[in-house]
Design a protein around this motif. Structure first.
Motif, PDB file in Angstrom:
ATOM      1  N   PRO A   1      -4.402   3.340  -3.975  1.00  0.00           N
ATOM      2  CA  PRO A   1      -4.382   2.085  -4.742  1.00  0.00           C
ATOM      3  C   PRO A   1      -5.497   1.133  -4.339  1.00  0.00           C
ATOM      4  O   PRO A   1      -5.918   0.300  -5.140  1.00  0.00           O
ATOM      5  CB  PRO A   1      -3.004   1.504  -4.420  1.00  0.00           C
ATOM      6  CG  PRO A   1      -2.670   2.063  -3.071  1.00  0.00           C
ATOM      7  CD  PRO A   1      -3.286   3.436  -3.024  1.00  0.00           C
ATOM      8  N   VAL A   2      -5.961   1.236  -3.090  1.00  0.00           N
ATOM      9  CA  VAL A   2      -7.023   0.356  -2.574  1.00  0.00           C
ATOM     10  C   VAL A   2      -7.881   1.182  -1.618  1.00  0.00           C
ATOM     11  O   VAL A   2      -7.507   2.282  -1.193  1.00  0.00           O
ATOM     12  CB  VAL A   2      -6.450  -0.866  -1.824  1.00  0.00           C
ATOM     13  CG1 VAL A   2      -5.695  -1.785  -2.765  1.00  0.00           C
ATOM     14  CG2 VAL A   2      -5.537  -0.412  -0.668  1.00  0.00           C
ATOM     15  N   SER A   3      -9.024   0.660  -1.273  1.00  0.00           N
ATOM     16  CA  SER A   3      -9.843   1.282  -0.224  1.00  0.00           C
ATOM     17  C   SER A   3      -9.298   0.848   1.132  1.00  0.00           C
ATOM     18  O   SER A   3      -8.920  -0.309   1.317  1.00  0.00           O
ATOM     19  CB  SER A   3     -11.300   0.851  -0.369  1.00  0.00           C
ATOM     20  OG  SER A   3     -11.853   1.336  -1.574  1.00  0.00           O
TER      21      SER A   3
ATOM     22  N   GLY B   1       0.790  -1.227   0.000  1.00  0.00           N
ATOM     23  CA  GLY B   1       0.000   0.000   0.000  1.00  0.00           C
ATOM     24  C   GLY B   1       0.815   1.267   0.000  1.00  0.00           C
ATOM     25  O   GLY B   1       0.260   2.366   0.079  1.00  0.00           O
TER      26      GLY B   1
ATOM     27  N   ARG C   1     -10.989   5.826  -0.489  1.00  0.00           N
ATOM     28  CA  ARG C   1     -11.521   4.858  -1.444  1.00  0.00           C
ATOM     29  C   ARG C   1     -10.507   4.597  -2.546  1.00  0.00           C
ATOM     30  O   ARG C   1      -9.723   5.499  -2.912  1.00  0.00           O
ATOM     31  CB  ARG C   1     -12.820   5.368  -2.079  1.00  0.00           C
ATOM     32  CG  ARG C   1     -13.893   5.713  -1.089  1.00  0.00           C
ATOM     33  CD  ARG C   1     -15.190   6.110  -1.813  1.00  0.00           C
ATOM     34  NE  ARG C   1     -14.948   7.037  -2.892  1.00  0.00           N
ATOM     35  CZ  ARG C   1     -14.865   8.356  -2.744  1.00  0.00           C
ATOM     36  NH1 ARG C   1     -14.972   8.888  -1.531  1.00  0.00           N
ATOM     37  NH2 ARG C   1     -14.675   9.129  -3.791  1.00  0.00           N
ATOM     38  N   ALA C   2     -10.530   3.413  -3.110  1.00  0.00           N
ATOM     39  CA  ALA C   2      -9.651   3.093  -4.231  1.00  0.00           C
ATOM     40  C   ALA C   2      -9.899   4.081  -5.366  1.00  0.00           C
ATOM     41  O   ALA C   2     -11.041   4.338  -5.748  1.00  0.00           O
ATOM     42  CB  ALA C   2      -9.904   1.667  -4.716  1.00  0.00           C
TER      43      ALA C   2
ATOM     44  N   ASN D   1      -5.026  -1.657   3.409  1.00  0.00           N
ATOM     45  CA  ASN D   1      -6.252  -2.209   2.846  1.00  0.00           C
ATOM     46  C   ASN D   1      -7.240  -2.587   3.948  1.00  0.00           C
ATOM     47  O   ASN D   1      -6.872  -3.130   4.981  1.00  0.00           O
ATOM     48  CB  ASN D   1      -5.908  -3.447   2.009  1.00  0.00           C
ATOM     49  CG  ASN D   1      -7.094  -3.931   1.201  1.00  0.00           C
ATOM     50  OD1 ASN D   1      -8.086  -3.238   1.060  1.00  0.00           O
ATOM     51  ND2 ASN D   1      -6.972  -5.128   0.667  1.00  0.00           N
TER      52      ASN D   1
END
Length: 615
Positions: free
Chosen positions: A586-588, A542, A566-567, A613
């Motif tokens: 990159p991710v939520s 992340g 949020r992603a 994440n």
């Protein structure tokens, strides 16, 4: 009579103007910022004047400083090039007030057309007022300047405020003017323009059409002349509108009127009151030197009643130091070697050993091919790009070759959405599977003198590389005879610079060059990996690392350590090479660390933030 000219610009356009000056016997003066002290344009000029500082606002955008440089160097004329102050009426007036010749249109014409909002009003058009859902998609656009900077497509109303803020910031940095406006965005249109040339005696030439539809970030990548497949009535209409725009402001010199063509309808975009990056394709087709014509017009000479007859077809590709697969991220570093076949025209501001920095546009060069037909010109340009030697940072060369050979382009069915549709496929890696072996064998050549072969059977030699973003491993052995061998491949020849391999009866040669851990085997770029990875180079999952050196210009509102994200949500923006680059989650999950603050200078690989994440 112009005898000494100062070019108020840098890079390939300054070098290109100097080339014409040498042919005409005109003495040249360059200006340069501190990062450009050893740049090619500063080296090839007869004289050079330093503009202290690095930022464009302190150097190439400082009109007073450039006029002082022209006077100090004894210049009697100033050419603005394109970009920076080329469409700045106050700069043109300052040059004229200093008693110098201005190689460009009158300040009043620049003033009338330099603001896209005023230009639209002059042509009987107006930008959008309050934007509603029914207006979408719309285009946020800088009122000054060009080159795709300060432009954002908005497809959702909730994104409008962010797009306006980002466009204003980028426009202010690039042009010194943060004014933006909003206009309808025409999907799947073609970007077509008309080159004009006007003298002081009332003659205006429309010099054919150019198609500039292949664009990234609204900045042109591939241009050609004439624009293919236009009906003759539409071409005549574009010429008429272009001449009308020029006459409306008593235009003088070289300029470009740009349109968006959808079907058989032409929508006026803007008039660029300067030379364009893509002007060489018009020069090739009409057999003209537009810079030389600019000088003649500035000296008061009249144009003939009609332009020369157009002949053949020309295509230009812009070579950028960038990674198209990673949101066109600009690349920096040493350009170790740069060579292009003589079959095409090359306009560049770089040569072997130059450094590609972070302060300016990442365009390395323009390659232009001219041939009797469009198909021949395209084939010639693609081959020249493929045969070019480019050792240094990653470039868009492979993308250009793939674009030129794409069926949608070769059949002239392209539009401004070309890369929106095809970028993923065009940037899909197609690595040469033998390139890593060639790199390893070239590296092993000298090592074999130190006893690579052993009398006792042993494990093969192993080399690891990254290629096209993926890690790869190759194995080879030293033979009793002092040679090299690899499974499934016949090593015909191997030395430090040339490796010849034969696979399934097909023989291929590889020219190999190494610069530290950076290796080039023909057109393949590899990075040698250490035998034992450095554990300190590992980052937590992340982690968001700076994809380029630059400056943190802003952090999104509400984004702080500990916040939920949020992603795909924008977290911060970096500015590099005069453009903003968005860094997204990159991710939520949770933003567990935020190491970036506005104004902070970062290097490639700097840890900006960490997103953990959320399961």
């Amino acid at each position: 009579m112009i005898s000494t000219l100062l070019v108020a610009n840098r890079g390939e356009i300054a070098c290109r103007i100097f080339r014409t000056c040498r042919e005409l016997g005109i003495r040249t003066v360059a200006v340069h910022s501190d990062p450009d002290a050893n740049a090619l344009h500063a080296r090839v000029a007869d004289a050079a004047v330093r503009l202290p500082g690095a930022a464009p606002a302190d150097t190439y955008l400082d009109a007073g400083l450039i006029v002082k440089a022209a006077v100090a160097a004894g210049a009697d004329a100033v050419h603005p090039g394109y970009g920076f102050l080329s469409e700045n009426a106050d700069f043109a007036r300052a040059v004229l007030d200093a008693g110098l010749v201005w190689v460009g249109p009158p300040p009043e014409a620049i003033e009338a057309m330099a603001s896209k909002t005023r230009a639209k009003e002059l042509m009987g058009l107006a930008p959008l007022g309050e934007v509603t859902e029914a207006d979408l998609p719309v285009l946020v656009k800088a009122a000054a300047g060009g080159g795709g900077r300060g432009m954002r497509v908005v497809r959702h109303l909730d994104d409008l405020d962010t797009a306006l803020q980002s466009a204003r910031s980028e426009a202010a940095s690039a042009f010194g003017d943060g004014e933006v406006f909003v206009e309808p965005y025409v999907e799947n249109g073609r970007h077509v323009e008309v080159q004009i040339l006007a003298d002081t005696h009332g003659t205006v030439w429309p010099l054919g059409t150019r198609d500039c539809s292949l664009q990234r970030r609204h900045q042109k990548v591939v241009e050609e002349s004439p624009a293919p497949g236009l009906p003759e009535p539409l071409t005549d209409e574009l010429h008429t509108l272009a001449v009308r725009a020029a006459r409306a402001v008593d235009y003088v010199g070289a300029g470009t009127v740009e349109f968006l063509v959808a079907g058989d309808q032409a929508h006026f975009l803007e008039m660029n009151t300067r030379l364009q990056v893509e002007h060489p394709v018009t020069e090739a087709v009409f057999g003209l030197d537009l810079v030389a014509e600019q000088f003649r017009i500035a000296e008061g000479h009249a144009l003939p009643d009609a332009p020369p007859r157009a002949r053949g077809h020309a295509v230009e590709a812009r070579l950028y130091a960038e990674d198209p697969a990673r949101d066109w991220a600009p690349q920096t570093g040493a350009l170790h070697r740069f060579a292009v076949p003589d079959s095409v025209r090359l306009d560049t501001g770089f040569t072997d050993g130059d450094e590609i920095g972070v302060h300016y546009d990442p365009m390395l060069a323009k390659l232009v091919a001219h041939a009797p037909t469009r198909a021949e010109a395209i084939r010639k340009l693609a081959a020249a790009l493929e045969q070019s030697t480019i050792h240094g940072p990653l470039t868009n060369r492979d993308l250009l070759v793939a674009s030129l050979r794409h069926d949608e382009f070769t059949s002239a069915r392209m539009d401004t959405g070309f890369y929106d549709r095809h970028l993923t496929d065009l940037t899909e890696p197609t690595p040469d599977p033998c390139a890593p072996l060639a790199a390893a064998l070239a590296d092993a050549h000298d090592r074999s003198r130190f006893g690579g072969w052993r009398n006792v059977p042993s494990q093969p030699q192993v080399k690891r590389y990254t290629m096209a973003g993926e890690e790869t491993e190759v194995r080879y052995r030293h033979t009793r005879a002092g040679g090299l061998e690899a499974d499934g491949v016949r090593v015909v020849h191997a030395d430090a610079r040339l490796v010849v391999l034969e696979v399934d009866g097909v023989r291929r040669s590889y020219e190999v060059a190494r610069y530290g851990d950076e290796i080039h085997a023909n057109t393949t770029r590899l990075t040698a990996l250490p035998r034992f990875p450095d554990p300190t180079a590992q980052h937590a999952p992340g982690s968001l690392l700076a994809p380029m050196p630059g400056t943190v210009v802003r952090v999104a509102d509400g984004v702080t350590a500990g916040a939920a994200v949020r992603a795909g949500e924008p977290l911060l923006w970096l500015e590099a090479m005069k453009m903003e680059h968005k860094i997204t989650a990159p991710v939520s999950g949770t933003l567990s660390a935020l190491n970036a603050v506005p104004g902070q200078q970062v290097t490639v690989g700097s840890l900006l933030a960490v997103v953990q994440n959320t399961p």
